[in-house]
Scaffold this motif. Structure first.
Motif, PDB file in Angstrom:
ATOM      1  N   GLU A  48      22.464  20.234  21.927  1.00 52.93           N
ATOM      2  CA  GLU A  48      24.073  20.145  22.200  1.00 52.93           C
ATOM      3  C   GLU A  48      24.019  20.588  20.408  1.00 52.93           C
ATOM      4  O   GLU A  48      25.281  20.669  19.995  1.00 52.93           O
ATOM      5  CB  GLU A  48      24.375  18.400  21.897  1.00 52.93           C
ATOM      6  CG  GLU A  48      24.314  18.139  24.051  1.00 52.93           C
ATOM      7  CD  GLU A  48      24.466  16.176  24.039  1.00 52.93           C
ATOM      8  OE1 GLU A  48      24.634  15.718  22.259  1.00 52.93           O
ATOM      9  OE2 GLU A  48      24.546  16.096  24.980  1.00 52.93           O
ATOM     10  N   MET A  49      23.132  19.958  19.827  1.00 52.47           N
ATOM     11  CA  MET A  49      23.292  20.363  18.253  1.00 52.47           C
ATOM     12  C   MET A  49      23.330  21.857  18.191  1.00 52.47           C
ATOM     13  O   MET A  49      23.067  22.310  16.847  1.00 52.47           O
ATOM     14  CB  MET A  49      22.420  19.677  17.038  1.00 52.47           C
ATOM     15  CG  MET A  49      20.910  19.611  17.888  1.00 52.47           C
ATOM     16  SD  MET A  49      19.845  18.741  16.496  1.00 52.47           S
ATOM     17  CE  MET A  49      20.133  17.354  17.303  1.00 52.47           C
ATOM     18  N   GLU A  50      22.699  22.748  18.787  1.00 50.53           N
ATOM     19  CA  GLU A  50      22.600  24.721  18.803  1.00 50.53           C
ATOM     20  C   GLU A  50      21.264  24.360  18.064  1.00 50.53           C
ATOM     21  O   GLU A  50      21.031  25.902  16.756  1.00 50.53           O
ATOM     22  CB  GLU A  50      24.114  25.116  18.129  1.00 50.53           C
ATOM     23  CG  GLU A  50      25.077  24.658  18.966  1.00 50.53           C
ATOM     24  CD  GLU A  50      25.990  26.113  18.421  1.00 50.53           C
ATOM     25  OE1 GLU A  50      25.866  25.740  17.701  1.00 50.53           O
ATOM     26  OE2 GLU A  50      27.164  25.800  19.224  1.00 50.53           O
ATOM     27  N   PHE A  51      20.532  23.768  18.014  1.00 49.14           N
ATOM     28  CA  PHE A  51      19.018  23.476  17.480  1.00 49.14           C
ATOM     29  C   PHE A  51      18.407  25.386  17.463  1.00 49.14           C
ATOM     30  O   PHE A  51      17.515  25.343  16.151  1.00 49.14           O
ATOM     31  CB  PHE A  51      17.828  22.725  17.636  1.00 49.14           C
ATOM     32  CG  PHE A  51      16.778  21.862  17.081  1.00 49.14           C
ATOM     33  CD1 PHE A  51      17.062  21.502  15.972  1.00 49.14           C
ATOM     34  CD2 PHE A  51      15.908  22.308  17.335  1.00 49.14           C
ATOM     35  CE1 PHE A  51      15.862  21.419  15.148  1.00 49.14           C
ATOM     36  CE2 PHE A  51      14.238  22.790  16.970  1.00 49.14           C
ATOM     37  CZ  PHE A  51      14.717  22.423  15.495  1.00 49.14           C
ATOM     38  N   ALA A  52      18.085  25.717  18.212  1.00 51.80           N
ATOM     39  CA  ALA A  52      17.566  27.241  18.608  1.00 51.80           C
ATOM     40  C   ALA A  52      18.258  27.603  17.298  1.00 51.80           C
ATOM     41  O   ALA A  52      17.540  28.989  17.063  1.00 51.80           O
ATOM     42  CB  ALA A  52      17.485  27.336  20.385  1.00 51.80           C
ATOM     43  N   THR A  53      19.429  28.111  18.307  1.00 55.59           N
ATOM     44  CA  THR A  53      19.929  28.715  17.428  1.00 55.59           C
ATOM     45  C   THR A  53      20.622  28.887  15.701  1.00 55.59           C
ATOM     46  O   THR A  53      19.528  30.421  15.044  1.00 55.59           O
ATOM     47  CB  THR A  53      21.486  28.705  17.508  1.00 55.59           C
ATOM     48  OG1 THR A  53      21.372  29.200  19.480  1.00 55.59           O
ATOM     49  CG2 THR A  53      22.749  30.495  17.146  1.00 55.59           C
ATOM     50  N   GLU A 142      17.958  18.492   7.172  1.00 51.01           N
ATOM     51  CA  GLU A 142      19.405  18.711   6.858  1.00 51.01           C
ATOM     52  C   GLU A 142      19.950  19.273   8.495  1.00 51.01           C
ATOM     53  O   GLU A 142      21.026  18.490   8.615  1.00 51.01           O
ATOM     54  CB  GLU A 142      20.288  19.769   5.842  1.00 51.01           C
ATOM     55  CG  GLU A 142      19.535  18.976   4.580  1.00 51.01           C
ATOM     56  CD  GLU A 142      19.725  19.983   3.035  1.00 51.01           C
ATOM     57  OE1 GLU A 142      20.731  21.314   3.265  1.00 51.01           O
ATOM     58  OE2 GLU A 142      19.360  20.053   2.636  1.00 51.01           O
ATOM     59  N   LEU A 143      19.562  19.589   9.343  1.00 52.62           N
ATOM     60  CA  LEU A 143      20.125  20.165  10.659  1.00 52.62           C
ATOM     61  C   LEU A 143      20.441  19.038  11.647  1.00 52.62           C
ATOM     62  O   LEU A 143      21.328  18.520  12.129  1.00 52.62           O
ATOM     63  CB  LEU A 143      19.281  20.991  10.647  1.00 52.62           C
ATOM     64  CG  LEU A 143      19.728  21.708  12.781  1.00 52.62           C
ATOM     65  CD1 LEU A 143      21.171  22.083  12.034  1.00 52.62           C
ATOM     66  CD2 LEU A 143      19.016  22.528  13.316  1.00 52.62           C
ATOM     67  N   ILE A 144      18.832  18.460  11.726  1.00 53.89           N
ATOM     68  CA  ILE A 144      19.050  16.599  11.860  1.00 53.89           C
ATOM     69  C   ILE A 144      19.948  15.841  11.418  1.00 53.89           C
ATOM     70  O   ILE A 144      20.924  14.838  12.147  1.00 53.89           O
ATOM     71  CB  ILE A 144      17.722  15.825  12.251  1.00 53.89           C
ATOM     72  CG1 ILE A 144      16.586  17.724  12.236  1.00 53.89           C
ATOM     73  CG2 ILE A 144      17.230  14.977  13.129  1.00 53.89           C
ATOM     74  CD1 ILE A 144      17.422  17.751  14.143  1.00 53.89           C
ATOM     75  N   ALA A 401      12.132  14.215   9.978  1.00 57.29           N
ATOM     76  CA  ALA A 401      13.591  14.732  11.076  1.00 57.29           C
ATOM     77  C   ALA A 401      13.443  14.265  12.121  1.00 57.29           C
ATOM     78  O   ALA A 401      14.272  13.914  13.147  1.00 57.29           O
ATOM     79  CB  ALA A 401      13.309  16.289  10.951  1.00 57.29           C
ATOM     80  N   CYS A 402      12.058  13.925  12.763  1.00 55.99           N
ATOM     81  CA  CYS A 402      11.774  13.269  13.971  1.00 55.99           C
ATOM     82  C   CYS A 402      12.466  11.986  14.029  1.00 55.99           C
ATOM     83  O   CYS A 402      12.992  11.680  15.596  1.00 55.99           O
ATOM     84  CB  CYS A 402      10.525  14.137  14.399  1.00 55.99           C
ATOM     85  SG  CYS A 402       9.997  15.672  14.478  1.00 55.99           S
ATOM     86  N   TYR A 403      12.037  11.403  13.203  1.00 51.96           N
ATOM     87  CA  TYR A 403      12.413  10.041  12.934  1.00 51.96           C
ATOM     88  C   TYR A 403      13.856   9.307  12.927  1.00 51.96           C
ATOM     89  O   TYR A 403      14.693   9.162  14.493  1.00 51.96           O
ATOM     90  CB  TYR A 403      11.925   9.343  11.962  1.00 51.96           C
ATOM     91  CG  TYR A 403      12.174   8.445  11.145  1.00 51.96           C
ATOM     92  CD1 TYR A 403      11.793   6.847  12.208  1.00 51.96           C
ATOM     93  CD2 TYR A 403      13.755   7.543  10.752  1.00 51.96           C
ATOM     94  CE1 TYR A 403      12.018   5.939  12.183  1.00 51.96           C
ATOM     95  CE2 TYR A 403      13.553   6.426  10.345  1.00 51.96           C
ATOM     96  CZ  TYR A 403      13.512   5.586  11.244  1.00 51.96           C
ATOM     97  OH  TYR A 403      14.168   3.837  11.306  1.00 51.96           O
ATOM     98  N   ASN A 404      14.105  10.728  12.984  1.00 52.90           N
ATOM     99  CA  ASN A 404      15.959  10.500  12.419  1.00 52.90           C
ATOM    100  C   ASN A 404      16.734  11.215  14.173  1.00 52.90           C
ATOM    101  O   ASN A 404      17.023  10.451  14.464  1.00 52.90           O
ATOM    102  CB  ASN A 404      16.818  11.828  11.676  1.00 52.90           C
ATOM    103  CG  ASN A 404      16.597  11.029  10.649  1.00 52.90           C
ATOM    104  OD1 ASN A 404      16.431   9.763   9.865  1.00 52.90           O
ATOM    105  ND2 ASN A 404      16.268  11.630   8.603  1.00 52.90           N
TER     106      ASN A 404
END
Length: 483
Positions: A48-53, A142-144, A401-404
């Motif tokens: 949903e957040m387009e993480f890979a791209t 920052e992406l998360i 970031a994983c915690y967020n």
């Protein structure tokens, strides 16, 4: 006996001659590696957040445009997902992460690997960690945060700051003197010999080291040659060891981490405090460009270790409210100070004593301690397996970031970690067992007469469950039952 020996010899010869033929299995018939329900939720959230791209765009400069021979590089998305697995499953080292990813079908499905494909080795994780700079880890962090902001889980107005202890991958036994390069135990044996104690008697030397007057292990004199950036200090258990100091800056309204850094073990909490808080504010401004800068970082809350008059004056000059307890408030009131210094102390004292300040202090204890518990104790980061502050900063920033991300998962799906998902399954099984236990209790608590039950072929019947868990008599069957 000879006949027995002959039979045993024939049996052994037959076992040697018989060899199992090779077993061939069509790859398409092998079980597919599918992620578990929890990792399906993680994968859906990342999509949903387009993480890979976005990660590919960030890491593009670190990879060559065309392969020039050798082993192909690892997908950075796979690398980051493997570190997420390490956080969610409390795996401290990259070896443990690589082993878990190779063994688990659900993790393979999460990474996108089939059963026949080899997952990345721990040495490959070290290579890609060295290839990616700290700025890329900050971008992923920052992406998360942007995903949290999109769901209203980031405000950036009231920040809290605190630090904990991280045990370094180093030993006190390897300490050497900075000037003479003499090892610590050689130094102690020399002092013991000068005091008339046999230096070859280890127990006597250790007892002498514990009781000798003026015993002090200073970071200015001693260093670990294998981990020179680690410092001597107290761990959470009060034991002297080589340590680092991780620090978190947390949004007190939502619990999201907006800044994570691993500092030197002997660094003071007040050292460059305004700069670190301004950096956290800049991160919030980049993540939330629609919010005016003056509306960000309106207050900062910390414990008494963060109080220093110069730093408090600098923060207040920036328009930031300081909710930090002064451990020497009574002494400072008696000292003669200038009007400006007195105004700084009065503003800090009023902020701590106000109702809103007390509420912020309660939130500081709640959110900051929770972040350290999840990352250090439940995320495999209390004891370092890497060396060097740069490597530890990379790993710790991604753990934050994983915690967020777990905060986002808890908001969207009600499940933030794999343990919570397993606990949910366990609670469902326990609920079923409770129902069965209640059923058996209702059955055994009544007077049961086997003669009244005539068997399935007869017209009489027995009802053993009802709404009030009463055993109903077969002579007076009800019109309907509620199970």
């Amino acid at each position: 006996m000879p006949l027995v020996n002959i039979k045993l010899g024939m049996f052994a010869r037959r076992r040697k001659q018989e060899k199992q033929s090779e077993l061939w299995v069509v790859a398409s018939r092998l079980p597919k590696a599918t992620p578990s329900r929890f990792y399906e939720l993680v994968e859906g959230t990342l999509q949903e957040m387009e993480f890979a791209t976005k990660v590919w765009e960030m890491c593009g400069p670190a990879y060559a445009a065309e392969a020039k021979g050798g082993r192909p590089g690892i997908d950075p998305v796979v690398y980051l997902k493997m570190l997420m697995v390490g956080f969610f499953e409390d795996l401290p080292s990259e070896r443990a992460i690589a082993s878990r990813c190779a063994d688990s079908l659900s993790v393979r499905g999460f990474l996108g690997y089939d059963l026949c494909e080899a997952t990345p080795d721990h040495s490959s994780l070290s290579v890609i960690r060295q290839r990616l700079g700290v700025e890329i880890y900050q971008s992923v962090f920052e992406l998360i945060l942007e995903a949290l902001r999109a769901h209203g889980l980031l405000k950036g107005k009231h920040l809290g700051i605190d630090s904990s202890v991280l045990e370094a991958n180093a030993s006190l036994r390897s300490l050497i003197h900075r000037n003479t390069e003499e090892s610590y135990w050689e130094y102690v044996r020399r002092l013991a010999a000068e005091a008339g104690i046999d230096p070859q008697d280890e127990n006597a030397v250790r007892h002498f080291d514990k009781k000798r007057p003026g015993r002090k292990t200073s970071n200015q004199e001693w260093v670990n040659p294998h981990e020179p950036e680690a410092r001597i200090g107290k761990t959470k258990n009060g034991v002297t060891d080589m340590i680092y100091k991780p620090e978190h800056v947390v949004d007190l309204e939502t619990g999201a981490i907006v800044g994570a850094e691993v500092r030197a073990g002997d660094a003071a909490d007040t050292e460059q405090l305004p700069e670190r808080l301004v950096e956290a504010g800049v991160t919030c401004a980049r993540v939330m460009p629609e919010v005016a800068v003056e509306k960000l970082v309106q207050s900062v809350t910390g414990d008494k270790g963060y109080f220093a008059q110069a730093e408090m004056a600098e923060l207040q000059a920036l328009g930031i409210r300081t909710v930090v307890s002064d451990p020497q408030a009574a002494q400072r009131r008696r000292d003669k100070r200038s009007k400006e210094e007195r105004a700084v102390l009065d503003r800090a004292h009023r902020a701590v004593g106000s109702e809103s300040g007390k509420q912020l202090l309660r939130r500081r204890g709640q959110h900051l301690e929770r972040s350290f518990e999840h990352i250090l104790d439940e995320g495999g980061m209390r004891r370092a397996t890497l060396r060097g502050r740069e490597n530890l900063n990379k790993r710790h920033k991604l753990a934050a970031a994983c915690y967020n991300l777990s905060q986002l998962l808890r908001c969207l799906h009600g499940i933030g970690t794999s343990r919570q998902w397993l606990a949910t399954k366990k609670s469902q099984i326990e609920a079923i067992c409770d129902c069965l236990r209640l059923f058996l209790h209702a059955l055994l608590s009544q007077s049961f007469h086997p003669a009244s039950f005539r068997g399935p072929c007869q017209s009489s019947w027995l009802i053993v469950a009802s709404q009030d868990h009463q055993l109903l008599c077969p002579e007076n069957p009800p019109s309907s039952t509620v199970c």
